[in-house]
Design a protein around this motif. Sequence first.
Motif: not given
Length: 205
Positions: A168-176
């Motif tokens: 269960h990795p944690r992932l991120r999407l930068e909204l910029r």
Amino acid sequence: MGRRLVPLTLDNLQDLPRRCRTCVFWELDPVRGEAAVREGRAAREKESWISAVLLDWGSCGRVVRIDDVPVGFVLYAPPAYVPRSAAFSTSPVASDAVQLITAFLLPAYRGQGLGRVMVQTVAKDLLRRGVKAIEAFGDTHWKEPACMLPTDHLLAVGFKTVRPHTNHPRLRLELRSTLSWKEDVEMALDRLLGAVQKDPVLRPL
């Protein structure tokens, strides 16, 4: 013929698949969640959770409708409203991010690019509200629709891993990085949904 992603409210909560309307995996901590299911009050807890988030924070989901038929949904909220997220070893979700909790599409509508459109729509909503990023916990062994999102799908729609994990990795999407989406969401939605051929018979969930 309408093709829309409409805000999730108590009035259209019934548009979610029944198993999702009665699922409190994310909305309650593990102990309270198991008790709610055991005591037959999970649906009420789900409704109470959505009501509280709507009142305190605002829109926390979208229902995908094609020709006025609900075919999927996406749910999101700040991590403070998502008790289960604290149970993951890759937590916590960053304080500047909103958690993409879960999403679902009926089988007949998968593989058409709608998953990306759903993320784009969430991004557009959150950009208006001054949010910097979206984070999610992926499932690297995903095989069928469940409470968690497949890691591969999150990576495919622009997320990057910020906390690796075997399961269960944690992932991120930068909204910029999605600013160009803002002007293209409606056009993309029309183009993608216009190409969808709806099955005459959808399998029950």
